[in-house]
Motif scaffolding. Structure first.
Motif, PDB file in Angstrom:
ATOM      1  N   HIS A  43       2.805  -1.434  16.186  1.00  0.00           N
ATOM      2  CA  HIS A  43       1.813  -0.760  17.018  1.00  0.00           C
ATOM      3  C   HIS A  43       1.591   0.696  16.612  1.00  0.00           C
ATOM      4  CE1 HIS A  43       2.167  -3.859  20.535  1.00  0.00           C
ATOM      5  NE2 HIS A  43       1.545  -4.332  19.464  1.00  0.00           N
ATOM      6  N   LEU A  44       2.346   1.208  15.636  1.00  0.00           N
ATOM      7  CA  LEU A  44       2.076   2.548  15.120  1.00  0.00           C
ATOM      8  C   LEU A  44       0.686   2.624  14.500  1.00  0.00           C
ATOM      9  CD1 LEU A  44       5.476   3.534  13.441  1.00  0.00           C
ATOM     10  CD2 LEU A  44       4.453   4.517  15.502  1.00  0.00           C
ATOM     11  N   LEU A  45       0.154   1.465  14.076  1.00  0.00           N
ATOM     12  CA  LEU A  45      -1.198   1.456  13.503  1.00  0.00           C
ATOM     13  C   LEU A  45      -2.253   1.857  14.535  1.00  0.00           C
ATOM     14  CD1 LEU A  45      -1.036  -1.804  11.359  1.00  0.00           C
ATOM     15  CD2 LEU A  45      -1.256   0.522  10.505  1.00  0.00           C
ATOM     16  N   ARG A  46      -1.931   1.692  15.804  1.00  0.00           N
ATOM     17  CA  ARG A  46      -2.881   2.047  16.856  1.00  0.00           C
ATOM     18  C   ARG A  46      -2.805   3.526  17.218  1.00  0.00           C
ATOM     19  NH1 ARG A  46      -1.539  -2.666  21.307  1.00  0.00           N
ATOM     20  NH2 ARG A  46      -2.178  -4.495  20.088  1.00  0.00           N
ATOM     21  N   ALA A  47      -1.689   4.161  16.879  1.00  0.00           N
ATOM     22  CA  ALA A  47      -1.450   5.534  17.291  1.00  0.00           C
ATOM     23  C   ALA A  47      -2.200   6.517  16.387  1.00  0.00           C
ATOM     24  CB  ALA A  47       0.047   5.828  17.265  1.00  0.00           C
ATOM     25  N   ALA A  48      -2.232   7.766  16.825  1.00  0.00           N
ATOM     26  CA  ALA A  48      -2.847   8.815  16.009  1.00  0.00           C
ATOM     27  C   ALA A  48      -2.070   8.974  14.711  1.00  0.00           C
ATOM     28  CB  ALA A  48      -2.863  10.127  16.783  1.00  0.00           C
ATOM     29  N   GLY A 302      11.085  -0.414   6.183  1.00  0.00           N
ATOM     30  CA  GLY A 302      10.854   0.625   7.173  1.00  0.00           C
ATOM     31  C   GLY A 302       9.684   1.515   6.832  1.00  0.00           C
ATOM     32  N   ARG A 303       8.681   0.965   6.120  1.00  0.00           N
ATOM     33  CA  ARG A 303       7.468   1.705   5.775  1.00  0.00           C
ATOM     34  C   ARG A 303       6.266   1.044   6.433  1.00  0.00           C
ATOM     35  NH1 ARG A 303      12.008   3.462   3.008  1.00  0.00           N
ATOM     36  NH2 ARG A 303      11.483   5.221   1.617  1.00  0.00           N
ATOM     37  N   VAL A 304       5.611   1.763   7.301  1.00  0.00           N
ATOM     38  CA  VAL A 304       4.413   1.262   7.957  1.00  0.00           C
ATOM     39  C   VAL A 304       3.206   1.732   7.145  1.00  0.00           C
ATOM     40  CG1 VAL A 304       3.079   1.158  10.082  1.00  0.00           C
ATOM     41  CG2 VAL A 304       5.576   1.413  10.182  1.00  0.00           C
ATOM     42  N   VAL A 305       2.523   0.800   6.482  1.00  0.00           N
ATOM     43  CA  VAL A 305       1.365   1.156   5.670  1.00  0.00           C
ATOM     44  C   VAL A 305       0.216   1.539   6.599  1.00  0.00           C
ATOM     45  CG1 VAL A 305      -0.340   0.314   4.004  1.00  0.00           C
ATOM     46  CG2 VAL A 305       2.078  -0.302   3.745  1.00  0.00           C
ATOM     47  N   LEU A 306      -0.294   2.765   6.429  1.00  0.00           N
ATOM     48  CA  LEU A 306      -1.327   3.301   7.306  1.00  0.00           C
ATOM     49  C   LEU A 306      -2.698   3.378   6.642  1.00  0.00           C
ATOM     50  CD1 LEU A 306       0.714   6.289   8.794  1.00  0.00           C
ATOM     51  CD2 LEU A 306       0.338   4.057   9.847  1.00  0.00           C
ATOM     52  N   ARG A 307      -2.718   3.486   5.320  1.00  0.00           N
ATOM     53  CA  ARG A 307      -3.991   3.697   4.625  1.00  0.00           C
ATOM     54  C   ARG A 307      -3.865   3.232   3.181  1.00  0.00           C
ATOM     55  NH1 ARG A 307      -4.948   8.222   1.480  1.00  0.00           N
ATOM     56  NH2 ARG A 307      -7.110   8.532   0.818  1.00  0.00           N
ATOM     57  N   ILE A 308      -4.866   2.499   2.711  1.00  0.00           N
ATOM     58  CA  ILE A 308      -4.977   2.097   1.308  1.00  0.00           C
ATOM     59  C   ILE A 308      -6.384   2.472   0.862  1.00  0.00           C
ATOM     60  CG2 ILE A 308      -4.912   0.183  -0.340  1.00  0.00           C
ATOM     61  CD1 ILE A 308      -3.083  -1.299   1.634  1.00  0.00           C
ATOM     62  N   ALA A 309      -6.485   3.299  -0.167  1.00  0.00           N
ATOM     63  CA  ALA A 309      -7.793   3.788  -0.590  1.00  0.00           C
ATOM     64  C   ALA A 309      -7.884   3.815  -2.111  1.00  0.00           C
ATOM     65  CB  ALA A 309      -8.048   5.186  -0.038  1.00  0.00           C
ATOM     66  N   GLU A 310      -8.991   3.310  -2.621  1.00  0.00           N
ATOM     67  CA  GLU A 310      -9.262   3.445  -4.050  1.00  0.00           C
ATOM     68  C   GLU A 310      -9.720   4.865  -4.345  1.00  0.00           C
ATOM     69  OE1 GLU A 310     -10.854   0.111  -6.460  1.00  0.00           O
ATOM     70  OE2 GLU A 310     -11.578  -0.605  -4.510  1.00  0.00           O
ATOM     71  N   THR A 311      -9.240   5.410  -5.451  1.00  0.00           N
ATOM     72  CA  THR A 311      -9.657   6.730  -5.898  1.00  0.00           C
ATOM     73  C   THR A 311     -10.312   6.604  -7.269  1.00  0.00           C
ATOM     74  OG1 THR A 311      -7.560   7.235  -7.016  1.00  0.00           O
ATOM     75  CG2 THR A 311      -7.700   7.727  -4.648  1.00  0.00           C
TER      76      THR A 311
END
Length: 516
Positions: A43-48, A302-311
């Protein structure tokens, strides 16, 4: 037609448990708690988005997600000699729904607990099992290591007040019921002979008609109305898909049998051999641990993936390190996104249309696995003896229990662990996440005290694993709308959601192909 056994409702089961407690004033306290997947981390994905210093890290490839698809992708990278990769997962151990646990020194599953010996349609899985010494070629045919095959007795059902062999209600059923069993077996055999049903799924187009209606509607149209048959088919669908015949598609219902082990009522003249099952005390945790073992420190739990972005030059993956309470930013050339569709669509920036469509359409079933430590195995008072898989007829959304020590060769009875499964349905997702662990303790003690009156006196500990989104439900229209998990720039997608339903063979094959 045989007389249907009375349904065991929650009210009658609790009444039975209450009577048991009343008859024995001092039952030992049954301690326990939650285990398994961390709801809070998910649920950390829902948090700020967390703020603060960012630790910069690099890898040639990042694999986001360490379920079976992610582990398969990591294995393929390793076997190809690509050693510079990292596997990120929000849990501390790899495996997803195939992770293992331990209760008072006894290994037990936290999710999936068996794997049918794969056919030639799943060469990637065959290759894995050969690597692990579980399969070998003998005279041109695959032969499994018998030490890992499920020992007999394999299945039993508590029906009409007695344990019977097998899970299909049989004892005392009438001629009309048996006739429907045979007729359904003939339907399944006809479907098998078309060779349209395969694992992993290869072609969807020939299955369009079955994909367009519910399994219940398909059964009604063919006159399969017998209550015992319908109970069994509903149980099978809930067991594999987390939902019953009124929800899953006719393709899913027929596929359960036609792609794998057929349908075999006693006395039916089936063609071919039944599939053998591989199982271990820790269930499919045996396989996930074997896949994770060579990774070493390339696995980052113990790693919550928050963002994946192509650069412009690669991929950025932001992950929250739960233990260090800091943000990591991984720079990589490529990323394998082995996350559930609804999570991937949330964290992938500018998610491709195929992913957004899959996330919007996929429905997931919640799941409960309660592992119970017993001082001794349940007593047998007649009927079929204790088996690996044990199911109570009519027990609502319960799927029964498997015995973690069933594969043990020690003839002396001793402490054991029973793994009890429950598929409470989509509407109960909030309850699964909200209710205390004691709710599930009382539920399982009440249910299993019906066939085992002494049960509550033998249980010493209950560990409850809960999954809010355990598996994709193959509802009508799933196959028609299922996109191919094509690469998007530097991203590769792999998860059983892309197959429309959740089984080991599909997840492993998708992960292997994504890395390839």
């Amino acid at each position: 037609m045989g007389q249907a056994a009375p349904l065991i409702t929650r009210r009658t089961a609790l009444a039975g448990a209450a009577a048991l407690v009343a008859g024995c004033q001092r039952l030992p306290a049954v301690e326990g708690g939650f285990t398994g997947a961390s709801v809070e981390r998910g649920h950390l994905l829902r948090a700020a988005r967390p703020q603060g210093p960012v630790l910069s890290l690099r890898a040639d490839v990042v694999v986001a997600g360490a379920g079976i698809a992610g582990l398969a992708a990591a294995r393929h990278l390793r076997l190809r000699g690509r050693e510079d990769f990292a596997v990120l997962d929000l849990e501390d151990t790899a495996g997803g729904n195939s992770r293992a646990g331990e209760l008072r020194g006894i290994a037990c599953p936290l999710g999936a607990h068996y794997l049918p010996v794969p056919g030639d349609g799943a060469p990637e899985v065959q290759d894995l099992l050969q690597e692990l010494g579980l399969l070998r070629r003998v005279a041109g045919r695959w032969q499994p290591d018998e030490r890992h095959l499920c020992h007999a007795p394999q299945e039993r059902l508590y029906f009409e007040g007695e344990w019977q062999e097998g899970l299909l209600p049989w004892t005392g059923v009438g001629a009309t019921t048996r006739a429907q069993y045979v007729r359904f077996a003939q339907e399944v055999e006809a479907a098998r002979r078309t060779r349209r049903f395969a694992i992993p799924l290869r072609r969807r187009e020939p299955l369009a008609a079955l994909d367009g209606e519910t399994f219940a509607h398909w059964l009604d149209a063919r006159g399969f109305t017998d209550p015992q048959l319908r109970w069994y088919l509903d149980y099978c669908c809930r067991d594999d898909y987390g939902a019953g015949t009124s929800i899953v598609s006719a393709w899913a219902g027929v596929h359960y049998f036609a792609a794998r082990h057929g349908f075999h009522p006693p006395g039916f003249d089936e063609s071919g051999e039944r599939d053998a099952l591989l199982t271990w005390p820790e269930g499919n945790g045996f396989l996930s641990r074997a896949l994770a073992r060579p990774l070493g420190d390339r696995f980052r739990g113990g790693r919550v993936v928050l963002r994946i972005a192509e650069t412009r030059h690669g991929v950025e993956v932001d992950a929250w390190d739960v233990a260090a309470q800091r943000l990591e930013r991984w720079q990589a050339k490529q990323c394998v996104v082995a996350l559930p569709a609804f999570v991937a669509a949330r964290v992938v920036e500018n998610a491709p249309p195929a992913l957004r469509s899959l996330a919007a359409r996929t429905r997931h079933a919640p799941w409960i696995v309660a592992n119970l430590h017993l001082r001794e195995p349940p007593w047998v008072r007649g009927g079929a003896p204790l088996a690996w898989d044990n199911v109570v007829y009519g027990a609502g959304d319960s799927l029964g229990y498997v015995v973690a020590t069933h594969q043990s060769l020690d003839p002396a009875p001793g402490p054991t662990v029973l793994s009890w499964y429950c598929a409470p349905g989509e509407a109960a997702r909030g309850d699964v996440l909200r209710l205390p662990w004691t709710h599930w303790r009382e539920r399982v003690l009440a249910e299993l005290s019906v066939p085992h009156p002494e049960f509550a006196r033998t249980v010493t500990h209950v560990a409850v694993a809960r999954y809010g989104h355990a598996m994709a439900i193959p509802v009508p229209g799933t196959l028609a709308a299922l996109p191919q998990p094509r690469a998007s720039g530097r991203l590769r997608f792999a998860h059983s959601d892309w197959a429309g339903y959740s089984i080991f063979e599909e997840a492993f094959t998708l992960g292997h192909r994504a890395a390839a």
